[in-house]
Design an enzyme around this catalytic site. Structure first.
Site, PDB file in Angstrom:
ATOM      1  N   ARG A 129      70.872 -35.997  68.996  1.00 55.64           N
ATOM      2  CA  ARG A 129      70.537 -35.577  70.364  1.00 55.64           C
ATOM      3  C   ARG A 129      69.992 -34.145  70.339  1.00 55.64           C
ATOM      4  O   ARG A 129      70.046 -33.488  69.309  1.00 55.64           O
ATOM      5  CB  ARG A 129      71.812 -35.584  71.216  1.00 55.64           C
ATOM      6  CG  ARG A 129      72.855 -34.626  70.633  1.00 55.64           C
ATOM      7  CD  ARG A 129      74.058 -34.388  71.525  1.00 55.64           C
ATOM      8  NE  ARG A 129      74.878 -33.315  71.006  1.00 55.64           N
ATOM      9  CZ  ARG A 129      75.811 -33.433  70.080  1.00 55.64           C
ATOM     10  NH1 ARG A 129      76.036 -34.608  69.521  1.00 55.64           N
ATOM     11  NH2 ARG A 129      76.507 -32.380  69.673  1.00 55.64           N
ATOM     12  N   HIS A 154      80.285 -23.314  59.673  1.00 54.07           N
ATOM     13  CA  HIS A 154      79.579 -24.464  60.232  1.00 54.07           C
ATOM     14  C   HIS A 154      78.118 -24.037  60.389  1.00 54.07           C
ATOM     15  O   HIS A 154      77.803 -23.216  61.236  1.00 54.07           O
ATOM     16  CB  HIS A 154      80.205 -24.846  61.577  1.00 54.07           C
ATOM     17  CG  HIS A 154      79.454 -25.912  62.323  1.00 54.07           C
ATOM     18  ND1 HIS A 154      80.072 -27.017  62.862  1.00 54.07           N
ATOM     19  CD2 HIS A 154      78.149 -26.048  62.617  1.00 54.07           C
ATOM     20  CE1 HIS A 154      79.170 -27.775  63.443  1.00 54.07           C
ATOM     21  NE2 HIS A 154      77.995 -27.202  63.322  1.00 54.07           N
ATOM     22  N   LYS A 200      89.275 -38.360  58.430  1.00 60.58           N
ATOM     23  CA  LYS A 200      88.389 -38.362  59.601  1.00 60.58           C
ATOM     24  C   LYS A 200      88.142 -39.781  60.081  1.00 60.58           C
ATOM     25  O   LYS A 200      87.971 -40.692  59.266  1.00 60.58           O
ATOM     26  CB  LYS A 200      87.032 -37.722  59.250  1.00 60.58           C
ATOM     27  CG  LYS A 200      87.104 -36.259  58.864  1.00 60.58           C
ATOM     28  CD  LYS A 200      85.714 -35.699  58.570  1.00 60.58           C
ATOM     29  CE  LYS A 200      85.806 -34.210  58.283  1.00 60.58           C
ATOM     30  NZ  LYS A 200      84.479 -33.630  57.988  1.00 60.58           N
ATOM     31  N   LYS A 220      80.332 -42.209  60.862  1.00 58.09           N
ATOM     32  CA  LYS A 220      80.324 -41.009  60.020  1.00 58.09           C
ATOM     33  C   LYS A 220      80.574 -41.320  58.547  1.00 58.09           C
ATOM     34  O   LYS A 220      80.116 -40.571  57.672  1.00 58.09           O
ATOM     35  CB  LYS A 220      81.347 -39.993  60.546  1.00 58.09           C
ATOM     36  CG  LYS A 220      81.206 -39.669  62.043  1.00 58.09           C
ATOM     37  CD  LYS A 220      79.864 -39.061  62.400  1.00 58.09           C
ATOM     38  CE  LYS A 220      79.643 -38.989  63.909  1.00 58.09           C
ATOM     39  NZ  LYS A 220      78.327 -38.447  64.277  1.00 58.09           N
ATOM     40  N   PHE A 269      89.255 -30.963  51.816  1.00 63.00           N
ATOM     41  CA  PHE A 269      89.135 -29.990  52.909  1.00 63.00           C
ATOM     42  C   PHE A 269      88.602 -28.673  52.347  1.00 63.00           C
ATOM     43  O   PHE A 269      89.184 -28.096  51.429  1.00 63.00           O
ATOM     44  CB  PHE A 269      90.482 -29.768  53.599  1.00 63.00           C
ATOM     45  CG  PHE A 269      90.379 -28.822  54.779  1.00 63.00           C
ATOM     46  CD1 PHE A 269      89.723 -29.200  55.937  1.00 63.00           C
ATOM     47  CD2 PHE A 269      90.926 -27.540  54.714  1.00 63.00           C
ATOM     48  CE1 PHE A 269      89.601 -28.330  57.024  1.00 63.00           C
ATOM     49  CE2 PHE A 269      90.816 -26.665  55.796  1.00 63.00           C
ATOM     50  CZ  PHE A 269      90.157 -27.067  56.947  1.00 63.00           C
TER      51      PHE A 269
HETATM   52  C1  MV4 Z   1      85.611 -30.411  57.598  1.00 59.93           C
HETATM   53  C2  MV4 Z   1      86.118 -29.127  57.395  1.00 59.93           C
HETATM   54  C3  MV4 Z   1      86.503 -28.779  56.118  1.00 59.93           C
HETATM   55  N1  MV4 Z   1      86.406 -29.667  55.114  1.00 59.93           N
HETATM   56  N2  MV4 Z   1      85.526 -31.265  56.558  1.00 59.93           N
HETATM   57  C4  MV4 Z   1      84.993 -30.095  62.334  1.00 59.93           C
HETATM   58  C5  MV4 Z   1      83.955 -30.754  63.181  1.00 59.93           C
HETATM   59  C6  MV4 Z   1      83.456 -31.928  62.408  1.00 59.93           C
HETATM   60  N3  MV4 Z   1      82.030 -31.953  62.410  1.00 59.93           N
HETATM   61  C7  MV4 Z   1      84.008 -31.753  61.035  1.00 59.93           C
HETATM   62  N4  MV4 Z   1      84.781 -30.532  61.018  1.00 59.93           N
HETATM   63  C8  MV4 Z   1      85.254 -30.016  59.864  1.00 59.93           C
HETATM   64  N5  MV4 Z   1      85.185 -30.835  58.782  1.00 59.93           N
HETATM   65  C9  MV4 Z   1      85.924 -30.886  55.360  1.00 59.93           C
HETATM   66  N6  MV4 Z   1      85.834 -31.751  54.356  1.00 59.93           N
HETATM   67  C10 MV4 Z   1      86.182 -28.270  58.477  1.00 59.93           C
HETATM   68  C11 MV4 Z   1      85.771 -28.727  59.725  1.00 59.93           C
HETATM   69  C12 MV4 Z   1      85.873 -27.778  60.775  1.00 59.93           C
HETATM   70  C13 MV4 Z   1      87.135 -27.326  61.242  1.00 59.93           C
HETATM   71  C14 MV4 Z   1      88.340 -27.809  60.741  1.00 59.93           C
HETATM   72  C15 MV4 Z   1      89.560 -27.335  61.204  1.00 59.93           C
HETATM   73  C16 MV4 Z   1      89.589 -26.366  62.208  1.00 59.93           C
HETATM   74  C17 MV4 Z   1      88.407 -25.889  62.734  1.00 59.93           C
HETATM   75  C18 MV4 Z   1      87.183 -26.366  62.255  1.00 59.93           C
HETATM   76  C19 MV4 Z   1      86.018 -25.871  62.802  1.00 59.93           C
HETATM   77  C20 MV4 Z   1      84.801 -26.326  62.352  1.00 59.93           C
HETATM   78  C21 MV4 Z   1      84.744 -27.281  61.334  1.00 59.93           C
END
Ligand code: MV4
Length: 453
Positions: free
Chosen positions: A292, A208, A158, A116, A202
């Site tokens: 996928r 999403h 991450k 990633k 963040f």
């Molecule tokens: C984030 C974010 C906010 N800021 N990155 C969640 C799944 C993965 N694909 C990445 N995710 C997120 N990345 C940044 N820089 C918010 C999410 C996020 C999330 C975070 C906390 C609680 C619930 C969430 C649900 C969807 C996405």
């Protein structure tokens, strides 16, 4: 075109693949575990072969067993569905080495997007907006704090080998950064075998939104619009829809162009999904790419009229895409509710035997499921037992059809999240399209309106 495909998956997606294969005149072999010996995919495929025990590690994840099954049944290609081996580059490598066509992108593309942190660098190179943060994996705590301060708190750490919300830590201030980095690194090492961590600012209250792409061997690439997957709990999606209530034609064009640019940059062939965060000001940022077919692909099929499994198979067989971007029309609105065998309040899995199983129907209603009356929901696999998909000429019609469908859907013998889905579909915020990734968590906090069973 292939004469015979082996399906290395189970449940609704196995059935979904069988259906398209029948339309294309391709014979199907279902590779199944002992637990699934009497499943609908086994009964509906042309052939079946047992590849191991109930535990997926011995069957659906057993590469040697699945490859042997494909060879002894004379299959030319393997469709991995989603989950299990779908994004395992070593599996795609072995398919290639054994002369079997993996129905999906190249092992190189899977490997590239599986990292990633690397994917972020590639997105940036392709001119796709990424969230401010680190360009390379973080060396140590010192660098983590430095990058976090440059991006500005809150930040999110991450795992480079994570994805889908696994191995993440939100950090709200400087004091938390050092311990959070150490914890995230240790967790990532234990869970994914790689302790590489990267940092992003963040984005609060984001949606999403993900874009579906298709690419063929001739370098033709198109996008099929977006899906809004903001209704999720602990990174488990509950509801997906297309189009996103937050995306207009101009934003769709820009997000679509960004997704195609990234796919083109890596020479991507097959079906893929580019995930974005959409902030409250309408800016979008690349998050990750899924290499996928996804659970929520039906909402895209419902608004484009394109069979995504058919396109995956045709592309893998070396056929050219039969349409161009300008041929793709988005009509109406589609919503998918995932029906899970779980307690609607505690979310604990609820396996067991289904006694009553009644499905909705009528205009604009599609149900993707391998469940049926008297079937056993096994504790060994994912708890999703059905996908209820509706389509309408507009969002409100899709919602109305979903509501009437949820009202008449009956599953007895096990507990399901149908009561929770009914509650969401009647929630004023959801109806207004006022959803972000924190939406469901907030709804569940409002305990006063108990879930009606
Ligand atoms: C984030 C974010 C906010 N800021 N990155 C969640 C799944 C993965 N694909 C990445 N995710 C997120 N990345 C940044 N820089 C918010 C999410 C996020 C999330 C975070 C906390 C609680 C619930 C969430 C649900 C969807 C996405």
């Amino acid at each position: 075109m292939f004469h015979k495909i082996l399906i290395a998956n189970r449940g609704e997606i196995a059935l979904r693949i069988i259906r398209t294969c029948r339309e294309l005149g391709i014979r199907t072999v279902i590779a199944h575990s002992t637990a699934d010996a009497h499943s609908l995919p086994v009964r509906l495929a042309d052939e079946s072969i047992c590849v191991g025990p109930d535990d997926a590690r011995g069957s659906y994840l057993n590469i040697a067993s699945i490859i042997s099954a494909a060879v002894v049944t004379d299959s030319e290609a393997i469709h991995p569905g989603y989950g299990f081996l779908a994004e395992n580059p070593a599996f795609a490598d072995i398919c290639r080495a054994c002369g079997l066509t993996f129905i999906g992108p190249s092992p190189e593309a899977i490997r590239l997007m599986g990292d990633k942190a690397q994917a972020r660098v590639i997105a940036k190179q392709a001119g796709v907006p990424v969230v401010p943060g680190s360009e390379l994996p973080l060396k140590d705590e010192g660098e983590a704090v430095e990058v976090a301060e440059a991006a500005g708190f809150p930040v999110i750490f991450k795992a480079a080998a994570g994805g889908g919300g696994r191995g993440m830590r939100i950090v709200r201030g400087r004091a938390e950064a050092t311990p959070a980095f150490a914890a995230c690194q240790a967790e990532a090492g234990a869970a994914f075998g790689s302790s590489e961590i990267y940092c992003e600012k963040f984005i609060e209250e984001a949606r999403h939104v993900e874009v579906q792409v298709l690419g063929d061997k001739n370098g033709i690439r198109v996008h099929l619009g977006e899906r809004d997957c903001s209704v999720q709990r602990r990174h488990q999606k509950l509801i997906e829809e297309s189009p996103s209530p937050a995306v207009d034609a101009d934003l769709r064009r820009r997000m679509g162009a960004a997704a195609v640019a990234l796919a083109s940059n890596i020479g991507y062939i097959g079906a893929g999904t580019i995930e974005f965060l959409l902030d409250t000001d309408g800016r979008f940022y690349f998050m990750e790419m899924n290499t996928r077919i996804q659970v929520e692909h039906p909402v895209t099929e419902m608004v484009t009229g394109i069979d995504l499994i058919k396109e995956q198979i045709k592309i893998a067989a070396g056929e050219s895409l039969s349409f161009r971007q300008e041929d793709i029309q988005f009509t109406g609105h589609s919503i998918e509710c995932r029906i899970n065998a779980e307690d609607p309040v505690t979310f604990t899995p609820s396996p067991g035997k289904i006694t009553t199983f009644h499905l909705p129907g009528g205009p604009g209603v599609r149900v993707d499921t391998a469940a049926h009356p008297e079937c056993k929901i096994s504790p060994y696999y994912d708890s999703m037992i059905a996908k209820l998909i509706t389509r309408g000429n507009n969002r409100m019609e899709a919602i109305s059809r979903m509501r009437r469908s949820l009202e008449v859907m009956v599953v007895e013998g096990i507990r399901t999240n149908i009561p929770l889905q009914r509650r969401i579909l009647n929630d004023p915020d959801f109806i207004r399209g006022n959803i972000d990734t924190g939406y469901l968590e907030r709804l569940l906090e409002r305990k006063e309106e108990a879930v009606a069973s």
